[in-house]
Design a protein around this motif. Sequence first.
Motif, PDB file in Angstrom:
ATOM      1  N   THR A   1      48.417 -26.722 -51.954  1.00  0.00           N
ATOM      2  CA  THR A   1      48.309 -27.929 -51.022  1.00  0.00           C
ATOM      3  C   THR A   1      47.368 -29.033 -51.872  1.00  0.00           C
ATOM      4  N   LEU A   2      46.606 -28.483 -52.739  1.00  0.00           N
ATOM      5  CA  LEU A   2      45.993 -29.618 -53.574  1.00  0.00           C
ATOM      6  C   LEU A   2      46.977 -30.187 -54.511  1.00  0.00           C
ATOM      7  N   ALA A   3      47.907 -29.252 -55.058  1.00  0.00           N
ATOM      8  CA  ALA A   3      48.829 -29.890 -56.120  1.00  0.00           C
ATOM      9  C   ALA A   3      49.953 -30.782 -55.224  1.00  0.00           C
ATOM     10  N   THR A   4      50.060 -30.670 -54.083  1.00  0.00           N
ATOM     11  CA  THR A   4      51.021 -31.553 -53.526  1.00  0.00           C
ATOM     12  C   THR A   4      50.149 -32.781 -52.912  1.00  0.00           C
ATOM     13  N   GLY A   5      48.883 -32.571 -52.530  1.00  0.00           N
ATOM     14  CA  GLY A   5      48.006 -33.628 -52.128  1.00  0.00           C
ATOM     15  C   GLY A   5      47.718 -34.643 -53.419  1.00  0.00           C
ATOM     16  N   VAL A   6      47.700 -34.218 -54.502  1.00  0.00           N
ATOM     17  CA  VAL A   6      47.413 -35.058 -55.618  1.00  0.00           C
ATOM     18  C   VAL A   6      48.678 -35.881 -55.882  1.00  0.00           C
TER      19      VAL A   6
END
Lengths: 311, 444, 305
Positions: free
Chosen positions: C127-132
């Motif tokens: 999620t964090l990777a996409t969120g970034v």
Amino acid sequence: MADAVIGQVTDRATARPRRFGLRSAMRRKSMTAFLMTSPLILLIALLVVYPALYSVNLATLNRSMEHFVGFGNFLFLFNRETFWMVVRQSCIFALTAVLFKAIFGFVVAHFVHNIPAKGQRKWRGMLLVPWVIPPAMSCLAWLWLFDPSYSAFNWVFEKFGIGPIPWTGDAMWARFSVILVNVWIGAPFFMIMYLAALKSVPEQLYEAAAVDGANFLQRTWYVTLPMMRNIIAITALFSLIVTFANFDIVRILTAGGPIDLTHVFATWAFRVGIEVGDIPLGASVSLFMVPILTVAAIFILRDINRRGNEA
Amino acid sequence: MRGKLTRRRFLATTAASTALIAMPYVRGSHAAGRLSIGFWDHWVPSANNTSKALVEEWVAKEKVEVLVDYIPTQGQKLLLTIAAEAQAKSGHDILALSTWLPSDHANQLEPVDDIVEPLIKQNGALNATVEYLGKSQGRWIAVPATIGSQIKGPCSRIDLMKQHAGIDVQAMYPAGAPPKAENWTLEAFLKAAEACQKAGFPFGIGLGTTPDSVDTAGAIFHSFGAMLVDAKGNVTVKSDPVRQALEYYTKLAKFFPPDAPAWDDASNNKWLISGRGALIMNPPSAWAVAKRDAPQVAEQCWTHGMASGPKGRFAPCVPYFWGIWSFGKNKDAAKSLLVHLSQPAAIEKLVAASGGYDLPPFANLTTLKTWAEEGPPKGTLYHYPNPYNHQVLSIAGAPAPPKIAVQIYIQGVMTKMTVRHLQGEPMEKTLAWAENEVEGFLRT
Amino acid sequence: MTAITAAATAGASARRSKRRSMSRERRWALRWSYFFLTLFAMFFLLPPVYMLITSLKTSAEISAATNPWWVYNPTLANYVELLSSSQFLTYFRNSAVVSTVVVAVTMLISVPAAFALSRMRFWGSATLATGVFLTYLIPETLLFIPLFKMFAVFGDATGIQLINRWWVLLLVYPTLTVPFCTWVMIGYFASIPRELDEAALIDGANYRQVLTRVFIPVALPGLIAATIFAFTVSWAQFLYPLAFTTSTDQLVLPVGIITSLIKGDVFNWGQIMTGALLGAAPPLLIYAFLMDYYIAGLTAGATKG
């Protein structure tokens, strides 16, 4: 090179006592992971997410920012003919520009890849120049090139009897000019990404295809494109998002004119929000971009992940 | 110390609000502290030095530390600064505010009746447009400024107008004497535009959405008594004066350069300087640059009054103001500085430094030496400040309530209407579109 | 190249004639390549060349509308004026300091984060990777007003003035550079075989060592690419510095040039083009130097497969 590095690490490691144990290793890992990503999380949370939420709040206020109107601003926008014109223009602009950037980048990358390695350096250098020059500066140069009274292009065309072209004066020409400048600035980026990807396609695949009797186009279709799929998708997505949100180029070249026919979201939001003084409405226009881009992002990312799993 | 100031200010403001004849503002002699002011960044290189020198004069007297910034309008920097400072309730104490900005931020500006009323007595009356823009709910919310204030009247080529249109602008508007312009009507304007365009030197008037274009359209509309929204806020787009104005302006626009709809504020300058045009509607900045870059064009330029229409002779003006944020920390000092900058001696220096570009908003100061002497040709700016008051200074969008008028202005509704009709849209359709747009502006 | 060598070593006469036709084919391909590359290079280099030409002209010559592609009375006056003005040098210094520091900050944030996101599976990493990446969806034109307000409040609360100071840019630029650099690095790190770091981990190295000793050397082309990107983006920023800095000694180069050379409706094109070229020079120069490392990295990466 990697072996030497590992050799170094191993030497150092054997000198220290080893800590085993699954649990302590797990705890160490998530702790380290957390520490490593915390600056990133902090930066984004504080300087992007929080202001964004604040903007969402702004978009729900009335013009004088005293009352809460919920979706009122959005409903108002949906009834405006100009708003839908801006939506249409932004989409066409972004899609066309990205398409041409990708084509240009792909074609140029191929040519650069084709020439002998030692010559590549200076060609690559020359071709990356548009992307390295700050857009604010190069847009000024283009503005000067398109100037109604002093256009250098028109001066040349005049010699051939072609009438003065209203680069920013006529709606269709203005759209063309904006896309042209966008492609000029962005194509080198595509070129460099595709070139790197091209270099990583193994030669054996091309040889195999050649042995099977494939010509150049077939080789491209069956070998090059599938191998580069991920890079193509990522670059296209990134460029789509950045082009969609583009402000500088349209602002400097046409400021949205003539009669609002080159406005995109960012410039329209700026006109409505800052210039006219209705900040909540400007925020609403800007925010409308987010769902469109999120949908595009999700589709492409899902595509990449799926292919990643297949591979 | 604090208490003393508060009491005195209380007295001063009570006096101001209870009597129209306000007591002139008197500053306490023990004030100190810091002040920051954001001036409009002048395009005349030496003009900024003069304003700085005037501030320093005041600093030497009052012993207040002043930070002077020059904020350009380029890139909408001024607008951005004002919007951001208003939101953050922090920033410069005094800011230059153009046209609509005082009314946009009226509720965060310090009322300045106690400064402006005495200045009117001292320097002469202010014109109706300045009052319309600078007052909110009957109170002055900003001090009319000299720096940046301008009139965008016609600046013509003497030779081209004489040769192709048969009009002698110097005879119409002689230097040092009242104008003889009864025949300078919109009909004559139209004929001259046609003649000059046929001769290859069209009038350089834009149809874009930047102020230069919108201001001209506004003056024409006012000449027919046409308004898109009246003073009470009713939409009056589908009215006969508007139809007449639109019809006239579309006829006139046929003789403009073909890419006029995309012109920005610099386009008409370039049009004049490159020698391609017989007339532009602009303050003297174009002529001043021509002096430097194309002297043979400059010595044929003459700035004069606008043509008159059925409902009067209207010229576009762009007043600037100085506003004091109500959340500022040193408002007393700010007021004192503004009074100092509005003294006739100071104003004369500012006008001279700007080469006659800056226009004092006060009636008694329209005949300063500078305009009579600027040249070549000598007297070219004599009629720039409207010294005989023979035209009404107006701003596009007036008399609509400022919050609506600013949207008409910035969105360039009048020029857009003209372009749409010019490109073939039937008038009723154009009016319907304009009405729809303007109705959208009525939201609060 | 390998195809030709393979064909050569095959050795039959039929193959020999095939080799000859392949070299001819190769030569034609080369000619077409050079031809089109020249066309593209002309297209890409046209505006900078025109900027150079205009910068050598006096105002009078520009207004006279003579041949725009040729300088009749070349003059270096524009350059002299700009380079000797202390204002310009201040802008330059501000830009240089801000860009360099931002690049350093960006790398310090991105590299560990990319490593953690690509190698260490922890809760929320996907999620964090996409969120970034999705932070790019929030445009600058939307963010600068809330940011201005935040900085003003911060300045009032702590006494550290942020508004109208060049160091505020050190806070906002990373929001533009970090997300993409992180993504680029995740991509490069993902292509490094897991065996490498697993071997290092088994040998007792901790994550920090794996990162610094194993990953960074191998992912150098990606790092250089990200550095170039971060520097170019920082140097070219326009809206944020326009919104946050006002006094002339706090401005960075792009904003300084545009605001000091274009006043009201008066454009001084000779000086503007000079300023624009000088403003574009540092990224061009740095990029020219770093390009060698970048190419070495690219070609090394290619042979690695």
